[in-house]
Design a protein around this motif. Structure first.
Motif, short mmCIF file in Angstrom:
data_model
loop_
_atom_site.label_atom_id
_atom_site.label_comp_id
_atom_site.label_asym_id
_atom_site.label_seq_id
_atom_site.Cartn_x
_atom_site.Cartn_y
_atom_site.Cartn_z
N UNK A 1 -12.07 -6.41 17.62
CA UNK A 1 -11.70 -6.28 19.03
C UNK A 1 -12.70 -5.45 19.80
N UNK A 2 -12.66 -5.59 21.12
CA UNK A 2 -13.56 -4.82 21.99
C UNK A 2 -12.91 -4.63 23.35
N UNK A 3 -12.96 -3.39 23.86
CA UNK A 3 -12.55 -3.06 25.22
C UNK A 3 -13.83 -2.78 26.01
N UNK A 4 -14.02 -3.44 27.15
CA UNK A 4 -15.32 -3.45 27.81
C UNK A 4 -15.50 -2.33 28.82
N UNK A 5 -14.45 -1.61 29.17
CA UNK A 5 -14.57 -0.50 30.11
C UNK A 5 -14.03 0.77 29.47
N UNK A 6 -14.33 1.92 30.09
CA UNK A 6 -13.82 3.18 29.61
C UNK A 6 -12.33 3.33 29.92
N UNK B 1 -14.39 -0.60 20.23
CA UNK B 1 -14.80 -1.85 19.57
C UNK B 1 -14.72 -1.61 18.07
N UNK B 2 -14.25 -2.61 17.34
CA UNK B 2 -13.95 -2.39 15.92
C UNK B 2 -13.98 -3.71 15.15
N UNK B 3 -14.20 -3.59 13.84
CA UNK B 3 -14.01 -4.68 12.88
C UNK B 3 -13.40 -4.04 11.63
N UNK B 4 -12.31 -4.60 11.12
CA UNK B 4 -11.68 -4.06 9.91
C UNK B 4 -11.44 -5.18 8.91
N UNK B 5 -11.43 -4.78 7.64
CA UNK B 5 -11.11 -5.70 6.55
C UNK B 5 -10.09 -5.05 5.64
N UNK B 6 -9.03 -5.77 5.34
CA UNK B 6 -8.08 -5.37 4.30
C UNK B 6 -8.05 -6.47 3.25
N UNK B 7 -8.41 -6.12 2.04
CA UNK B 7 -8.44 -7.10 0.95
C UNK B 7 -7.73 -6.51 -0.26
N UNK B 8 -6.74 -7.22 -0.76
CA UNK B 8 -6.13 -6.81 -2.02
C UNK B 8 -5.92 -8.04 -2.89
N UNK B 9 -6.10 -7.83 -4.19
CA UNK B 9 -5.96 -8.95 -5.13
C UNK B 9 -4.92 -8.60 -6.18
N UNK B 10 -3.94 -9.48 -6.33
CA UNK B 10 -2.89 -9.32 -7.32
C UNK B 10 -3.25 -10.18 -8.53
N UNK B 11 -3.53 -9.53 -9.65
CA UNK B 11 -4.00 -10.24 -10.85
C UNK B 11 -2.85 -10.88 -11.63
N UNK C 1 -9.48 -3.10 -1.41
CA UNK C 1 -10.58 -2.52 -0.66
C UNK C 1 -10.22 -2.60 0.82
N UNK C 2 -10.42 -1.49 1.52
CA UNK C 2 -10.18 -1.45 2.97
C UNK C 2 -11.44 -0.92 3.63
N UNK C 3 -11.87 -1.55 4.70
CA UNK C 3 -13.10 -1.14 5.36
C UNK C 3 -12.94 -1.24 6.87
N UNK C 4 -13.64 -0.34 7.59
CA UNK C 4 -13.57 -0.35 9.06
C UNK C 4 -14.90 0.13 9.62
N UNK C 5 -15.33 -0.55 10.67
CA UNK C 5 -16.51 -0.12 11.42
C UNK C 5 -16.17 -0.21 12.89
N UNK C 6 -16.57 0.79 13.65
CA UNK C 6 -16.26 0.77 15.08
C UNK C 6 -17.13 1.75 15.84
#
Length: 850
Positions: A703-708, A742-752, A774-779
């Protein structure tokens, strides 16, 4: 026991003798060691009926026709021939003697170039045949080389009729169970007790649904299919549509030629799989005539216990090397919750060397809620499907196949008894014929209706009183640092399971802040075809606004973070959220929804003593926020399945993905709104089966917000300060620890699903399962946004490097058949130099999975 009760049981006993001439249940043992012999053939040779012993040597075989011969065979043992004396025998015992070394297992040659010669495998362990030495390998290699396709996908147009029968039974019914006080007043139902032809267990039919569909489709210029319900007949439960959909959803459509078969969203290895020899043993037994087609009979069974495999027989056409018929039955040691046994039988019409058509399928699940022990009470779920009246010549106009069907007609289309007598492709059994009448009688018994109502309350969380539902009862209690103990009461209208409109509301009270909260909304759906609807609602409540990125605009929704009971520290970052929402939505294409929301929102800290959302606007510091906005969302759920068609539908579990794209416009000056802004958000989430290695769950958000904008309009990376597991959040982050526009996130889990732990000798008995995640976030956050901040939160975004968490969990923890507990061990990967970070944490969750 009364004379009448004894007479009824006697009637049931004689009914069994009359309607099933042979019922034999027992065990097969090694005569020398006394150990059970697994996967032996048990046959009624005159009737060409075959069963296979389980891993513990047990078996059950039944026939409605009379016979007096029983034969048991196993490679490496002498054939055991027995003259049937007692046709109803549930304590049969056979002891097989080991074959002498000079005996052979040579069967008749087929005359088609593949000899039916099976090397002797002694009961005294000898190495199994190498794959290429096994005569079954030569046949299966031909099957793989000519992998067949469903002929329905290879013709320009097609149509056929589909008859579907769904049934629920109560299993392991005994006299002690019949005498329980709970059944006083409707003992008459036990007159329908019978025994299963699959496993010999007693059962009582409890639900039956029959449907006849007309299926028409085209493959050119594009693939389209239309399935119309022509007739429906259901036993007397009020919510029979939900029950029928639930039973149907337990069974997935499978292609026997696939390497992995989906049962209960768990992948089992197909006996036709190209890698089948790594998990199955195969024995070429003999040739059998089926519908005038000569077939090879190949017996197969698993090499190792506890894996997701089957045992059974397959019949391969000698001319086309197509599967003519196959039966699949799971082993007792499989690690699947609530399921004791899965059985499936598939029959096909073989058109030529490359094409087959489905003819009939039958599937049964032997389920148990509390215990998987063979004698414990449970449920049988059955599904029978017949395919008939194929037509490959008639074609309708192309627009006909894409025309939307009246949703009401997909749920109910009652026909007369005369219609069913003429159009039902197979005759109901005697016990099935009586289900409709018995359940109609049961619905007249007040005690039975009270029991059904209690079960409905547990499942839905709502208590029905006339046209009003009281609830949700599971939201009645809560706790947080601002409100303290929180009590909530709610209600909604409920006239039928397919209501086209609904009004609902709630009131809540916090004992610490001494304040009332409330919410209410009204929704109306104009069309059941495109689900065009409008709604309006408002609420005044205390909430944790940073609990998720792609938040719902719903009035009645409430996040787990707003009322978590056990936290890793105090949380005073709650907001008082006054929200009014008006929306309209439409579904122009199946499972694709367009939605327009208008929101008016006033936000302030729930407690200004601990938390501030202050910002600077036009040189003046503001403590509260007023926000008016419009949102446009497109939501796609390809493949999703629903029960009912009213404004509130019940979604069936599936592997359907969710894709959402949303654009939000802040309207400065509209009803004193403080900011103009543009915000775009994207969400993708989907469960994915990964062969025999289990199931992954993937979620990507951006997601991204374009103004303050100030804190309440920003996107905080969702933290989790509780000890509970909340998917989509970061367990080692506090609320508002990372704040972004502005952000990008990933949530990944695997059930064996136990793929690793099931291979450890002592551990596998615990039936534990492993999960990795594994969980990851960049913003980032703009300087313009930072400059207006005057809140108690310092704006900090994960823009130096990708923030990540990782860990593993142990799930399926519990006792007996109740294994809902999951424990996760979470590690924070970086940004450990920030103050008061949690580098490691343990979280606890509950989940009910097969």
């Amino acid at each position: 026991m009364s004379f009448k009760r004894n007479l009824s049981l006697l009637f049931v006993f004689f009914s069994v003798i009359i309607y099933a001439q042979v019922k034999i249940q027992g065990k097969v043992l090694d005569a020398e060691t006394g150990k059970p012999i697994s996967y032996a053939d048990v046959r009624l040779p005159e009737l060409k009926i075959v069963a296979t012993t389980n891993s513990d040597g047990s078996f059950y075989i039944e026939s409605s026709n009379n016979t007096n011969k029983l034969s048991i065979s196993k490679s490496g043992y002498q054939v055991y021939d027995y003259e049937i004396i007692e046709r109803i025998d549930f304590n049969f015992l056979a002891e097989l003697e080991v074959k002498k070394e000079d005996d052979s297992d040579i069967l008749d040659d087929s005359g088609e170039g593949i000899a039916l010669q099976v090397a002797t495998i002694s009961g005294k362990k000898k190495p199994r045949l190498k794959k290429k030495e096994n005569p079954a390998y030569a046949i299966l290699r031909e099957v793989w080389a000519r992998k067949k396709s469903n002929g329905l996908k290879m013709v320009p147009q097609y149509s056929y009729n589909e008859y579907e029968k769904l049934q629920f039974d109560l299993s392991n019914i005994d006299s002690a169970f019949m005498k329980k006080k709970i059944f006083r007043g409707f003992e008459f139902v036990f007159d329908k007790v019978d025994t299963s032809s699959i496993n010999g267990k007693t059962y009582l039919p409890a639900f039956l649904n029959e449907s006849i569909y007309k299926v028409e489709g085209i493959n050119t210029p594009q693939t389209q299919e239309r399935k119309v319900l022509e007739a429906n007949k259901t036993s007397g439960f009020e919510n029979n549509e939900v029950v029928a959909s639930t039973v149907k959803n337990l069974f997935k459509d499978i292609n026997i030629y696939d390497n992995r078969l989906n049962f209960l969203d768990i992948k089992f290895v197909s006996p036709i799989a190209t890698d089948g020899f790594s998990v199955y043993d195969y024995e070429l037994k003999d040739t059998v005539d089926i519908d005038g087609i000569e077939t090879y009979r190949i017996k197969y069974f698993p090499r190792r216990e506890g894996e997701l495999t089957f045992k059974g027989d397959m019949y391969i056409s000698k001319n086309s090397y197509a599967v003519k018929s196959i039966d699949l039955e799971t082993t007792k040691a499989m690690n699947v919750n609530f399921i004791r046994n899965i059985y499936m039988a598939l029959d096909f019409d073989v058109a030529n060397d490359s094409v087959f058509y489905p003819k009939k399928e039958y599937a049964m699940l032997d389920m148990s809620i509390l215990s998987k022990k063979e004698g414990s009470k449970g449920l049988f779920a059955h599904k029978t499907v017949n395919y008939y009246n194929y037509d490959f010549e008639t074609r309708q106009p192309d627009t006909y196949y894409s025309r939307r069907i009246d949703p009401a007609k997909t749920a109910l289309n009652e026909k007369t008894s005369e219609y069913w007598a003429e159009n039902r492709p197979e005759v109901l059994t005697k016990d099935q014929e009586g289900i409709y009448e018995t359940l109609d009688q049961l619905n007249q018994v007040p005690k039975f209706n009270r029991i059904v109502k209690g079960i409905e309350v547990l499942g839905s969380g709502y208590w029905n009183v006339g046209v009003i539902d009281i609830g949700n009862l599971y939201s009645s209690f809560g706790f947080n640092n601002i409100e303290g103990l929180r009590l909530r009461a709610g209600a909604r209208t409920y006239f039928s399971q397919n209501d086209m409109w609904r009004a609902q509301g709630f009131m809540a009270y916090g004992f610490r802040d001494d304040k009332f909260k409330y919410g209410a909304d009204f929704r109306y759906m104009f069309s059941k075809y495109n689900r065009f609807q409008v709604g309006i609602g408002t609420k005044r409540d205390v909430e944790q606004l940073a609990a998720q990125l792609t938040a719902s605009d719903g009035i009645m929704t409430r996040s787990f973070a707003s009322s978590s009971i056990i936290n890793q520290g105090d949380n005073y970052f709650l907001s008082s959220n006054n929200l009014t929402n008006i929306y309209t939505s439409v579904e122009p294409w199946k499972n694709v929804t367009f939605r327009l929301d208008g929101n008016y929102q006033r936000v302030k800290p729930a407690s200004s003593e601990y938390f501030s959302i202050a910002y600077e606007k036009d040189g003046v510091i503001q403590q509260n926020l007023t926000n008016s906005s419009l949102s446009v969302s497109v939501i796609a759920r390809p493949g999703a399945k629903y029960s009912q068609y009213g404004i509130d539908r019940i979604e069936m579990s599936s592997l359907a993905p969710t894709l959402m794209l949303r654009y939000t416009k802040g309207l400065k000056g509209v009803i004193d709104s403080d900011f103009e802004y543009d915000k775009i958000q994207f969400l993708y989430t989907q469960p994915i089966l990964v062969g025999s290695f289990g199931k992954s769950l993937v979620t990507v958000e951006a997601g991204k917000t374009f103004q303050g904008v100030p804190l309440s309009l920003l996107s905080a990376i969702p933290g989790n300060e509780s000890y509970g597991q909340v998917y989509g959040t970061f367990s080692q982050l506090d609320y508002y620890e990372f704040v972004t526009d502005e952000y990008v996130t990933l949530n990944y889990e695997h059930h064996f699903n136990g793929w690793i732990l099931n291979k450890i000798p002592l551990i596998k008995k615990l039936k534990l399962r492993e999960v990795g995640f594994l969980r990851a976030a960049y913003g980032d956050i703009s300087e313009k946004t930072k400059n207006i901040n005057r809140s108690s939160i310092e704006y900090f975004a994960p823009n130096q490097q990708i923030y990540y968490e990782y860990g593993f969990g142990i799930e399926n923890i519990g006792w007996g058949n109740i294994r809902p507990i999951r424990i996760d061990f979470n590690w924070r990967g970086n940004y450990n130099n920030l103050p008061d970070v949690r580098k490691f944490g343990v979280t606890l969750g509950l989940q009910w999975d097969f």
